[in-house]
Design an enzyme around this catalytic site. Sequence first.
Site, PDB file in Angstrom:
ATOM      1  N   ASP A 190       0.841  -1.197   0.000  1.00 32.12           N
ATOM      2  CA  ASP A 190       0.000   0.000   0.000  1.00 32.12           C
ATOM      3  C   ASP A 190       0.879   1.251   0.000  1.00 32.12           C
ATOM      4  OD1 ASP A 190      -2.749   0.981   0.307  1.00 32.12           O
ATOM      5  OD2 ASP A 190      -2.083   1.743   2.247  1.00 32.12           O
ATOM      6  N   GLU A 194      14.647 -15.302   0.951  1.00 33.82           N
ATOM      7  CA  GLU A 194      15.018 -16.371   1.894  1.00 33.82           C
ATOM      8  C   GLU A 194      14.086 -17.568   1.722  1.00 33.82           C
ATOM      9  OE1 GLU A 194      14.517 -14.712   5.790  1.00 33.82           O
ATOM     10  OE2 GLU A 194      16.092 -13.215   5.488  1.00 33.82           O
TER      11      GLU A 194
HETATM   12  C1  BGC Z   1      -5.434   2.017  -0.660  1.00 37.66           C
HETATM   13  C2  BGC Z   1      -6.673   2.694  -0.209  1.00 37.66           C
HETATM   14  C3  BGC Z   1      -6.452   3.163   1.215  1.00 37.66           C
HETATM   15  C4  BGC Z   1      -5.202   4.047   1.317  1.00 37.66           C
HETATM   16  C5  BGC Z   1      -4.777   4.230   2.721  1.00 37.66           C
HETATM   17  C6  BGC Z   1      -4.501   3.189  -0.660  1.00 37.66           C
HETATM   18  O1  BGC Z   1      -3.844   3.565  -1.624  1.00 37.66           O
HETATM   19  O2  BGC Z   1      -5.527   1.398  -1.911  1.00 37.66           O
HETATM   20  O3  BGC Z   1      -7.793   1.876  -0.297  1.00 37.66           O
HETATM   21  O4  BGC Z   1      -7.556   3.902   1.623  1.00 37.66           O
HETATM   22  O5  BGC Z   1      -4.135   3.471   0.645  1.00 37.66           O
HETATM   23  O6  BGC Z   1      -4.270   3.041   3.229  1.00 37.66           O
END
Ligand code: BGC
Length: 584
Positions: free
Chosen positions: A202, A244
């Site tokens: 993310d 690993e």
């Molecule tokens: C995810 C979102 C999320 C955000 C914060 C993003 O880019 O895809 O769904 O709300 O990150 O974590």
Amino acid sequence: MSTNWWHDAVIYQVYLRSFADANGDGIGDLAGLTSRLDHLERLGVDAIWLNPCYVSPQRDHGYDIADYCAIDPSYGTAEDLKALVADAHSRGIRVLMDMVANHCSDQHQWFLDAIASAPGSAARDRFLFRDGRGVDGELPPNNWQSVFGGAAWTRVDDGQWYFHAFDASQPDFNWRNRDVVEYFDGVLRFWFDRGVDGFRIDVAHGLFKDSAMPDALGDGHNYAMWDQPEVHEIYRRWRAIGTEYEPQRYFVGEIWVPTIEAMAQYLLADELHQAFTFDLLVQPWEATRMAAAIDRALVQAERVGGPPAWTLSNHDVHRPATRFGQEQHLDAPLPTDMIAAARRRGDADLALGVRRAKAATMLQLALPGTVYLYQGEELGLPEVFDLPDEAREDPIWLRSNGEELGRDGCRVPLPWDAASPTFGFSPPSSTSAPWLPQPQWFADYAANTQDLSDDSTLAVFRRAIAGKRDTFSGPDIDWLASGHPSLLAFRRGSGICAVNFGDSPVDVPREWNADAVLGSEHIGDGSVIPANSAVWLTVVRDDARTTVGSDGTSPAGLTSTTTGIHGPTGPQSHMRSNDAPQFT
Ligand code: BGC
């Protein structure tokens, strides 16, 4: 199983909360997903990516994690995950999870400790606490804005402020603190030890901020908030951890950076394997725009020696069937807000949108690289615009006071069965309604109805996924010119993909010497590419490739340029990297 399994994989994103609910509480869960693996196996996917299903107060539906090493009870148990991984693996389907390392939940023990500790304490140093400005520190430490709208700072009782790039319930970690670095090493190993095959990362470009945290200038891209050089040390570390394991674990990043060069830094051999090609996702239905985005991605792929990860959809944008049915905006997306190009309001011609979405999917599947599909795309599901305001839960909706619709409309629980209550999302005995209300018209898109028809969107997806590797091969594409501005066509191996972006049918050029094998619409005798559709063909006599002259022009008048992982050899090779759109 080859180590580079992802190179031409089809990966299906599961927004667990909305996929299938086994226990009848109105929220999708791991057992529900396991019970529907037949659907995914029949679709032909190679892997699934699970949105975060760890313990979370669900303020941002799992992107606010309170415990990184436990499954949220609303999604099931550790045993359920084990069963899912075992069942998926037994079908040759890999399982990826979501790594949210930029921030956690304000209910994470570390953040609770930080709030309970004094300014300047070790507990606070794991996050980004700062004193405010103004006479009494009553003003935020700088002018940075949250991605979800409003200030990126929230004040705590003793007067300090903490930074959150997203919602106030999602405090950002301080990645210059070694506790944080070591903690995430442990989280990765925890899940890898449980058979998880990799992670989607993310906001992978976000972990570090310029430590001076200077005010942002204007309202453009805030360079100090993203893409700081130290982030690369973390991905080198994570890659080493992944290797690993046998087979080595895979990482794909959600990365928004301004240039191809900046992106390439994340994709060096010792960092992430892939990053999503959002450039394609934000393009309108227009041949030259799509072709340019494809070229940029292939130039990028050539630079890093690995194939792109194509995608047209995910849990953060409006569904393609709606986007492609709306008025198409040919202006370039705003550099400050690329994703907004994929989240516009506006009426949609859904029959047209679904038609184009199927064609765009066949386009992606024909390209060299990985294809990420988002659940419901295979049903041609449109965005749900008509959710009641009070049902909406997305922090984007809440923080913008309803000015922005946000993302609930692409997260409505899936319709599996046209005739049953909740369209088969929850068991018939369930007493809780689905967490977001499903519109009645969802019945028209139900999987069980589409199962019965050879003409359904689902049937097209199944045929295309099954036929992709037989039709196309190799890391390069040759663009084929046809004289029709609305036709985008390329050859890859002995396959040709032709997409007609126009509203009138186009004859298949005879010079291609190719037979139509699959269409996103009916292709009849195969001599025509219907309006707003894609056709795959296989070359029967190999003149198309062998007659391309050294100037890129064939005797038949076809021009051809090659782009791909082994390098561009046509006009596109002169493309400047800063032709790439500016991402936030
Ligand atoms: C995810 C979102 C999320 C955000 C914060 C993003 O880019 O895809 O769904 O709300 O990150 O974590």
